[in-house]
Design an enzyme around this catalytic site. Structure first.
Site, PDB file in Angstrom:
ATOM      1  CE  LYS A 219     -12.618  32.468  87.204  1.00  0.00           C
ATOM      2  NZ  LYS A 219     -13.763  33.225  86.724  1.00  0.00           N
TER       3      LYS A 219
ATOM      4  CD  GLN B 215     -16.727  33.462  88.989  1.00  0.00           C
ATOM      5  OE1 GLN B 215     -15.668  33.922  88.572  1.00  0.00           O
ATOM      6  NE2 GLN B 215     -17.201  32.304  88.581  1.00  0.00           N
TER       7      GLN B 215
ATOM      8  CG  ASP C 171     -14.467  36.943  82.519  1.00  0.00           C
ATOM      9  OD1 ASP C 171     -13.754  36.060  82.019  1.00  0.00           O
ATOM     10  OD2 ASP C 171     -15.147  36.788  83.544  1.00  0.00           O
TER      11      ASP C 171
HETATM   12  N1  LIG Z   1     -17.175  36.054  85.028  1.00  0.00           N
HETATM   13  C1  LIG Z   1     -17.196  34.722  84.833  1.00  0.00           C
HETATM   14  N2  LIG Z   1     -18.041  33.954  85.522  1.00  0.00           N
HETATM   15  C2  LIG Z   1     -18.042  32.616  85.296  1.00  0.00           C
HETATM   16  C3  LIG Z   1     -17.158  32.036  84.368  1.00  0.00           C
HETATM   17  C4  LIG Z   1     -16.275  32.875  83.663  1.00  0.00           C
HETATM   18  O1  LIG Z   1     -15.458  32.429  82.797  1.00  0.00           O
HETATM   19  N3  LIG Z   1     -16.316  34.216  83.926  1.00  0.00           N
HETATM   20  N4  LIG Z   1     -17.150  30.659  84.184  1.00  0.00           N
HETATM   21  C5  LIG Z   1     -17.898  29.772  85.034  1.00  0.00           C
HETATM   22  C6  LIG Z   1     -17.097  28.972  86.003  1.00  0.00           C
HETATM   23  N5  LIG Z   1     -15.625  29.003  85.965  1.00  0.00           N
HETATM   24  C7  LIG Z   1     -14.987  30.182  86.072  1.00  0.00           C
HETATM   25  O2  LIG Z   1     -15.416  31.162  86.569  1.00  0.00           O
HETATM   26  C8  LIG Z   1     -14.857  27.804  86.057  1.00  0.00           C
HETATM   27  C9  LIG Z   1     -15.458  26.577  86.182  1.00  0.00           C
HETATM   28  C10 LIG Z   1     -14.678  25.408  86.347  1.00  0.00           C
HETATM   29  C11 LIG Z   1     -13.311  25.485  86.376  1.00  0.00           C
HETATM   30  C12 LIG Z   1     -12.441  24.288  86.595  1.00  0.00           C
HETATM   31  O3  LIG Z   1     -11.235  24.372  86.481  1.00  0.00           O
HETATM   32  N6  LIG Z   1     -13.027  23.137  86.938  1.00  0.00           N
HETATM   33  C13 LIG Z   1     -12.267  21.954  87.243  1.00  0.00           C
HETATM   34  C14 LIG Z   1     -13.062  21.058  88.171  1.00  0.00           C
HETATM   35  C15 LIG Z   1     -13.354  21.717  89.485  1.00  0.00           C
HETATM   36  C16 LIG Z   1     -13.999  20.766  90.472  1.00  0.00           C
HETATM   37  O4  LIG Z   1     -13.407  19.747  90.746  1.00  0.00           O
HETATM   38  O5  LIG Z   1     -15.105  21.087  90.945  1.00  0.00           O
HETATM   39  C17 LIG Z   1     -11.946  21.188  85.956  1.00  0.00           C
HETATM   40  O6  LIG Z   1     -12.713  21.271  84.990  1.00  0.00           O
HETATM   41  O7  LIG Z   1     -10.939  20.499  85.955  1.00  0.00           O
HETATM   42  C18 LIG Z   1     -12.711  26.700  86.237  1.00  0.00           C
HETATM   43  C19 LIG Z   1     -13.466  27.850  86.081  1.00  0.00           C
HETATM   44  C20 LIG Z   1     -19.006  30.433  85.827  1.00  0.00           C
HETATM   45  N7  LIG Z   1     -18.891  31.831  85.994  1.00  0.00           N
END
Ligand SMILES: Nc1nc2c(c(=O)[nH]1)N[C@@H](CN(C=O)c1ccc(C(=O)N[C@@H](CCC(=O)O)C(=O)O)cc1)CN2
Length: 283
Positions: free
Chosen positions: A49, A93, A116
């Site tokens: 992020k 987060q 969020d």
């Molecule tokens: N306050 C928040 N906490 C959490 C959120 C949220 O939206 N707000 N979501 C999840 C996790 N998350 C963002 O925080 C998130 C998870 C995955 C990805 C992402 O881009 N993943 C990649 C792969 C990454 C890898 O290779 O490991 C993909 O899908 O291409 C972005 C954001 C938990 N907590």
């Protein structure tokens, strides 16, 4: 073979357009990120992020909490950030350390800075399908943006959302409901046979339960739209909740993992952060 819903490509376009908007606005959005640095996932996602924010001209400030932090101590951090006029957005987060009540923290964020959309005020606006400016949780909002981009209209469709977390399932069901789909919200206590019966007729399936290959191609209707919100690591590789290989030929559209919903979550968070700064500037 179903069309791949390419969240990576779409999020790149959205971030490019957002970078221009931030620059033209002359605003200086600043996102404060409260997180638990001992959680590997949180460190990874917060890093993603921050890098994405920097690219579009959004400043970030990290606030790492101790593993033994209390709810009261995090409430104090949030109160200070609410009062800080240089901070235009606050992101907590999830998950914070176990002793902390995440939902109490989300709801303590000033609604205008709750980028969020997880606090009670913004969720109430969403669930009431209210008009006006309010942030919606980044993952489900990102899914809706992706559906719209590919001209997938939920109106009149049967949608099944699997998973009822605050971050994903509950707001996802509300968004699809507000978009006039007929929505079933399944969760861990939904009997397996009931879930399978729902899936057989579903036009749109959105799943986020954190179980690799939880849904397979034989369980879905021909031509269904499949959206995978799962984020699991199997043999060191990011893997979703849908068995992509068995589902791709039955689906009309399908998201990959990685490269589907995840990148849309980040692009949407940044859009929400810019929008919050813009709204605060209007007041
Ligand atoms: N306050 C928040 N906490 C959490 C959120 C949220 O939206 N707000 N979501 C999840 C996790 N998350 C963002 O925080 C998130 C998870 C995955 C990805 C992402 O881009 N993943 C990649 C792969 C990454 C890898 O290779 O490991 C993909 O899908 O291409 C972005 C954001 C938990 N907590």
């Amino acid at each position: 073979m179903g069309t791949i819903l390419d969240g990576r490509a779409l999020s790149k376009d959205l971030k490019l357009a957002l970078g221009d908007k931030v620059q033209e606005s002359g605003l200086e959005p600043k996102l404060a990120v409260v997180f638990d640095p001992t959680n590997d996932g949180s460190r990874l996602y917060v890093g993603m992020k921050q890098r994405a924010a920097a690219k579009v001209g959004i400043a970030t400030e990290d606030i790492a909490v101790d593993p033994d932090v209390t709810t009261e101590a995090v409430l104090k951090i949030v109160a200070d950030l609410n009062a800080d006029d240089t901070v235009t957005g606050i992101l907590v987060q999830a998950p914070l350390p176990e002793a902390v009540n995440d939902q109490e923290i989300f709801s303590a964020i000033a609604p205008a800075k709750d980028v969020d959309g997880l606090g009670a005020y913004n969720q109430g606006m969403l669930f009431g399908d209210q008009q006006g400016e309010y942030a919606v949780a980044a993952t489900p909002q990102g899914v809706m943006t992706m559906l719209a981009h590919y001209d997938i209209n939920p109106y009149g469709k049967k949608a099944v959302v699997v998973g009822r977390s605050q971050l994903f399932g509950r707001p996802m069901a509300a968004l699809l409901n507000n978009a006039d789909a007929t929505v079933t919200l399944a969760h861990r206590y939904t009997p397996r046979e009931m879930l399978l019966a729902e899936l057989k007729d579903a036009d749109i399936v959105v799943v986020g339960v954190g179980i690799p290959n939880f849904i397979t191609g034989d369980q879905i209707k021909d031509g269904a739209v499949l959206v995978d919100v799962g984020m699991n690591v199997v043999d060191g590789k990011a893997t979703g909740d849908i068995d992509f290989d068995s589902a791709v030929d039955k689906a009309s559209f399908i998201t990959p993992v990685p490269g589907g919903v995840g990148p849309m979550t980040i692009a949407t968070l940044l859009e929400n952060t810019y929008q919050a700064a813009l709204n605060q500037n209007k007041q």
